[in-house]
Design an enzyme around this catalytic site. Structure first.
Site, mmCIF file in Angstrom:
data_model
loop_
_atom_site.group_PDB
_atom_site.id
_atom_site.type_symbol
_atom_site.label_atom_id
_atom_site.label_comp_id
_atom_site.label_asym_id
_atom_site.label_seq_id
_atom_site.Cartn_x
_atom_site.Cartn_y
_atom_site.Cartn_z
ATOM 1 N N HIS A 68 34.999 28.246 38.627
ATOM 2 C CA HIS A 68 33.668 28.276 39.246
ATOM 3 C C HIS A 68 32.717 27.671 38.224
ATOM 4 O O HIS A 68 32.590 28.183 37.105
ATOM 5 C CB HIS A 68 33.326 29.742 39.536
ATOM 6 C CG HIS A 68 31.957 30.014 40.044
ATOM 7 N ND1 HIS A 68 31.525 29.615 41.289
ATOM 8 C CD2 HIS A 68 30.921 30.694 39.486
ATOM 9 C CE1 HIS A 68 30.279 30.051 41.468
ATOM 10 N NE2 HIS A 68 29.889 30.691 40.386
ATOM 11 N N ILE A 106 32.977 42.933 36.278
ATOM 12 C CA ILE A 106 33.496 42.491 37.575
ATOM 13 C C ILE A 106 34.991 42.200 37.477
ATOM 14 O O ILE A 106 35.408 41.351 36.687
ATOM 15 C CB ILE A 106 32.734 41.247 38.069
ATOM 16 C CG1 ILE A 106 31.235 41.560 38.195
ATOM 17 C CG2 ILE A 106 33.303 40.767 39.409
ATOM 18 C CD1 ILE A 106 30.384 40.385 38.627
ATOM 19 N N TYR A 147 33.111 38.375 43.708
ATOM 20 C CA TYR A 147 32.115 38.157 42.663
ATOM 21 C C TYR A 147 30.712 37.962 43.244
ATOM 22 O O TYR A 147 29.743 38.561 42.770
ATOM 23 C CB TYR A 147 32.544 36.922 41.862
ATOM 24 C CG TYR A 147 31.568 36.333 40.890
ATOM 25 C CD1 TYR A 147 31.373 36.901 39.638
ATOM 26 C CD2 TYR A 147 30.892 35.153 41.192
ATOM 27 C CE1 TYR A 147 30.509 36.321 38.724
ATOM 28 C CE2 TYR A 147 30.036 34.567 40.287
ATOM 29 C CZ TYR A 147 29.847 35.154 39.058
ATOM 30 O OH TYR A 147 28.999 34.567 38.151
ATOM 31 N N HIS A 184 28.938 41.160 44.429
ATOM 32 C CA HIS A 184 29.008 42.285 43.476
ATOM 33 C C HIS A 184 27.600 42.594 42.947
ATOM 34 O O HIS A 184 26.844 41.685 42.604
ATOM 35 C CB HIS A 184 29.946 41.940 42.318
ATOM 36 C CG HIS A 184 30.296 43.108 41.464
ATOM 37 N ND1 HIS A 184 29.414 43.652 40.554
ATOM 38 C CD2 HIS A 184 31.428 43.849 41.407
ATOM 39 C CE1 HIS A 184 29.995 44.670 39.957
ATOM 40 N NE2 HIS A 184 31.215 44.822 40.460
#
Length: 98
Positions: free
Chosen positions: A4, A33, A69, A72
């Site tokens: 990412h 996370i 993610y 979150h």
């Protein structure tokens, strides 16, 4: 694994202290996370940046980890902080590693 990549552009009013705080907060996400394998963030020194001042890379175990993610609460706190300090634009790229 999934990579990412995020490029960030800030308002002129955004201070270096705010950018440094963003980096500090973002790097803590690895401890918070699940599914984050690695996370790196820093200031862009390239002269070809087109105004994007900061880069972020997050490596996830899989697509599910990336999907978890986004919503979150710890990541959403970062998103809120970005808006607070003057994020003007971002470019995001996600891809699976071969």
């Amino acid at each position: 694994m999934v990579e990412h990549i995020v490029l960030l552009k800030f308002a002129q009013e955004t201070t270096q202290a705010q950018k440094d705080e963003l980096i500090r907060r973002t790097l803590e996400l690895k401890q918070i996370i699940p599914g984050i394998v690695d996370i790196q963030q820093g200031m862009n020194f390239s002269t070809r940046s087109q105004g994007y001042e900061m880069g972020l890379t997050v490596r996830f175990e899989d697509r599910t980890s990336l999907e978890n993610y986004g919503p979150h609460p710890a990541h959403q706190a970062i998103v809120s902080y970005l808006k607070e300090i003057g994020l003007e634009d971002s470019i995001i790229v996600d891809f699976e590693l071969k």
